[in-house]
Design a protein around this motif. Sequence first.
Motif, PDB file in Angstrom:
ATOM      1  N   THR A 159       1.405   4.492  -5.325  1.00 19.95           N
ATOM      2  CA  THR A 159       2.411   4.082  -4.351  1.00 19.95           C
ATOM      3  C   THR A 159       3.600   5.024  -4.552  1.00 19.95           C
ATOM      4  O   THR A 159       3.716   5.675  -5.590  1.00 19.95           O
ATOM      5  CB  THR A 159       2.838   2.625  -4.519  1.00 19.95           C
ATOM      6  N   GLU A 160       4.474   5.115  -3.565  1.00 20.18           N
ATOM      7  CA  GLU A 160       5.572   6.070  -3.645  1.00 20.18           C
ATOM      8  C   GLU A 160       6.900   5.440  -3.251  1.00 20.18           C
ATOM      9  O   GLU A 160       6.943   4.484  -2.485  1.00 20.18           O
ATOM     10  CB  GLU A 160       5.327   7.279  -2.721  1.00 20.18           C
ATOM     11  N   ASN A 161       7.961   6.018  -3.804  1.00 22.33           N
ATOM     12  CA  ASN A 161       9.309   5.753  -3.333  1.00 22.33           C
ATOM     13  C   ASN A 161      10.014   7.097  -3.240  1.00 22.33           C
ATOM     14  O   ASN A 161      10.144   7.799  -4.243  1.00 22.33           O
ATOM     15  CB  ASN A 161      10.051   4.822  -4.293  1.00 22.33           C
ATOM     16  N   GLN A 203       0.733   0.584  -9.446  1.00 18.84           N
ATOM     17  CA  GLN A 203       1.306  -0.727  -9.134  1.00 18.84           C
ATOM     18  C   GLN A 203       0.248  -1.813  -9.278  1.00 18.84           C
ATOM     19  O   GLN A 203      -0.927  -1.598  -8.985  1.00 18.84           O
ATOM     20  CB  GLN A 203       1.823  -0.703  -7.703  1.00 18.84           C
ATOM     21  N   SER A 204       0.677  -2.962  -9.750  1.00 24.33           N
ATOM     22  CA  SER A 204      -0.208  -4.128  -9.768  1.00 24.33           C
ATOM     23  C   SER A 204       0.408  -5.233  -8.920  1.00 24.33           C
ATOM     24  O   SER A 204       1.627  -5.390  -8.868  1.00 24.33           O
ATOM     25  CB  SER A 204      -0.446  -4.630 -11.195  1.00 24.33           C
ATOM     26  N   GLY A 261       0.802  -1.204   0.000  1.00 24.42           N
ATOM     27  CA  GLY A 261       0.000   0.000   0.000  1.00 24.42           C
ATOM     28  C   GLY A 261       0.832   1.249   0.000  1.00 24.42           C
ATOM     29  O   GLY A 261       0.277   2.325  -0.057  1.00 24.42           O
ATOM     30  N   GLY A 262       2.207   1.164   0.100  1.00 29.91           N
ATOM     31  CA  GLY A 262       2.950   2.376   0.267  1.00 29.91           C
ATOM     32  C   GLY A 262       4.170   2.532  -0.597  1.00 29.91           C
ATOM     33  O   GLY A 262       4.306   3.538  -1.274  1.00 29.91           O
ATOM     34  N   LEU A 263       5.124   1.567  -0.596  1.00 33.10           N
ATOM     35  CA  LEU A 263       6.404   1.771  -1.241  1.00 33.10           C
ATOM     36  C   LEU A 263       6.611   0.784  -2.372  1.00 33.10           C
ATOM     37  O   LEU A 263       6.151  -0.327  -2.325  1.00 33.10           O
ATOM     38  CB  LEU A 263       7.546   1.591  -0.216  1.00 33.10           C
ATOM     39  N   ALA A 264       7.368   1.223  -3.401  1.00 28.85           N
ATOM     40  CA  ALA A 264       7.770   0.346  -4.481  1.00 28.85           C
ATOM     41  C   ALA A 264       8.921   0.994  -5.197  1.00 28.85           C
ATOM     42  O   ALA A 264       9.101   2.196  -5.135  1.00 28.85           O
ATOM     43  CB  ALA A 264       6.612   0.119  -5.452  1.00 28.85           C
ATOM     44  N   LEU A 265       9.747   0.177  -5.906  1.00 22.81           N
ATOM     45  CA  LEU A 265      10.923   0.689  -6.587  1.00 22.81           C
ATOM     46  C   LEU A 265      10.853   0.321  -8.049  1.00 22.81           C
ATOM     47  O   LEU A 265      10.494  -0.780  -8.390  1.00 22.81           O
ATOM     48  CB  LEU A 265      12.205   0.078  -5.982  1.00 22.81           C
ATOM     49  N   ALA A 266      11.255   1.253  -8.938  1.00 22.66           N
ATOM     50  CA  ALA A 266      11.214   0.928 -10.360  1.00 22.66           C
ATOM     51  C   ALA A 266      11.868   1.993 -11.191  1.00 22.66           C
ATOM     52  O   ALA A 266      12.412   2.961 -10.697  1.00 22.66           O
ATOM     53  CB  ALA A 266       9.775   0.742 -10.816  1.00 22.66           C
ATOM     54  N   GLY A 267      11.737   1.844 -12.565  1.00 22.23           N
ATOM     55  CA  GLY A 267      12.257   2.799 -13.514  1.00 22.23           C
ATOM     56  C   GLY A 267      11.185   3.683 -14.080  1.00 22.23           C
ATOM     57  O   GLY A 267      10.105   3.761 -13.547  1.00 22.23           O
ATOM     58  N   CYS A 268      11.456   4.417 -15.151  1.00 24.78           N
ATOM     59  CA  CYS A 268      10.543   5.415 -15.687  1.00 24.78           C
ATOM     60  C   CYS A 268       9.780   4.865 -16.872  1.00 24.78           C
ATOM     61  O   CYS A 268      10.266   4.068 -17.631  1.00 24.78           O
ATOM     62  CB  CYS A 268      11.296   6.668 -16.140  1.00 24.78           C
ATOM     63  N   ALA A 269       8.554   5.364 -17.051  1.00 24.79           N
ATOM     64  CA  ALA A 269       7.782   5.078 -18.254  1.00 24.79           C
ATOM     65  C   ALA A 269       6.707   6.124 -18.358  1.00 24.79           C
ATOM     66  O   ALA A 269       6.246   6.654 -17.367  1.00 24.79           O
ATOM     67  CB  ALA A 269       7.141   3.690 -18.203  1.00 24.79           C
ATOM     68  N   GLY A 270       6.230   6.397 -19.569  1.00 24.90           N
ATOM     69  CA  GLY A 270       5.176   7.372 -19.754  1.00 24.90           C
ATOM     70  C   GLY A 270       3.891   6.691 -20.106  1.00 24.90           C
ATOM     71  O   GLY A 270       3.831   5.494 -20.299  1.00 24.90           O
ATOM     72  N   SER A 271       2.821   7.488 -20.171  1.00 27.27           N
ATOM     73  CA  SER A 271       1.529   6.935 -20.526  1.00 27.27           C
ATOM     74  C   SER A 271       0.891   7.788 -21.586  1.00 27.27           C
ATOM     75  O   SER A 271       0.936   9.001 -21.517  1.00 27.27           O
ATOM     76  CB  SER A 271       0.620   6.886 -19.296  1.00 27.27           C
ATOM     77  N   ALA A 272       0.307   7.143 -22.577  1.00 27.26           N
ATOM     78  CA  ALA A 272      -0.442   7.864 -23.594  1.00 27.26           C
ATOM     79  C   ALA A 272      -1.911   7.519 -23.507  1.00 27.26           C
ATOM     80  O   ALA A 272      -2.675   7.819 -24.405  1.00 27.26           O
ATOM     81  CB  ALA A 272       0.103   7.511 -24.987  1.00 27.26           C
ATOM     82  N   ARG A 273      -2.336   6.905 -22.415  1.00 30.49           N
ATOM     83  CA  ARG A 273      -3.692   6.401 -22.300  1.00 30.49           C
ATOM     84  C   ARG A 273      -4.726   7.499 -22.505  1.00 30.49           C
ATOM     85  O   ARG A 273      -5.716   7.313 -23.193  1.00 30.49           O
ATOM     86  CB  ARG A 273      -3.873   5.771 -20.920  1.00 30.49           C
ATOM     87  N   LEU A 274      -4.526   8.665 -21.885  1.00 25.09           N
ATOM     88  CA  LEU A 274      -5.517   9.723 -21.946  1.00 25.09           C
ATOM     89  C   LEU A 274      -5.141  10.825 -22.919  1.00 25.09           C
ATOM     90  O   LEU A 274      -5.759  11.872 -22.930  1.00 25.09           O
ATOM     91  CB  LEU A 274      -5.710  10.337 -20.552  1.00 25.09           C
TER      92      LEU A 274
END
Length: 228
Positions: free
Chosen positions: A223-225, A202-203, A15-28
């Motif tokens: 979620t945040e890091n 996050q999933s 429910g709070g923390l996660a680590l990862a890289g960058c990606a963008g979204s074109a969904r909207l």
Amino acid sequence: MPRAALSLGALALVGGLALAGCAGSARLTPPPPGDGGGSTSAAPERTGTPRAAELVLEAERFAILDEEGSVLAEHAWTEDPSAAIDALAGAIGTEAEVEAHEPEHADDPSGTEYHWPGLEVRVSDFENDPPMWTNWKIHVDAERVGELLVVGPRGEHVGQTGAELECLGGIDPFEADGGLAALCLLEDAPVAGAPGSFRYVQSLLGSSGDVDGLRVERLIAPTENYGP
């Protein structure tokens, strides 16, 4: 800490923390207008009240879309949650059931839960302090909430297979509760004023068998890091 790393302890902080890289979204992002072969005919006018059809979770906000993909409402995670909860109630068509949230682990603050079947808005007791801190998030464990389809930034949804996902940093399954589990970060966005810090969609995936059986069981946003 590398942004593409995922730790086994992340499940406890789902429910709070996660680590990862960058990606963008074109969904909207609206598609560019076509030339229509030179046609200047106007699109037919819509009549009646647009119906909420889709809830899209992104790293910086959520949006409620109508059947044609137009945005009916959108709310940033840095906003006060009250208006967002009202917008969700209007889109789903019923008011939420409200109850106290009891912390599940040391990093899980107490707060208030707003429930619809398949969707929960969790508002923590600490004060919202944008742009750095947000005190609410959405948990979804159904593909549809009433008539509302719930998706991630590129259409990801509960029940989708892990093989169909584009995960920042990939998927690293681990054993959990007699089966397999994995975290997949679907999109990130930098936190304003906090270098090296990011918000995510996050999933959470699970399987009672092997890796090929991993499917999305829950979507969570944000979620945040927080970086150094």
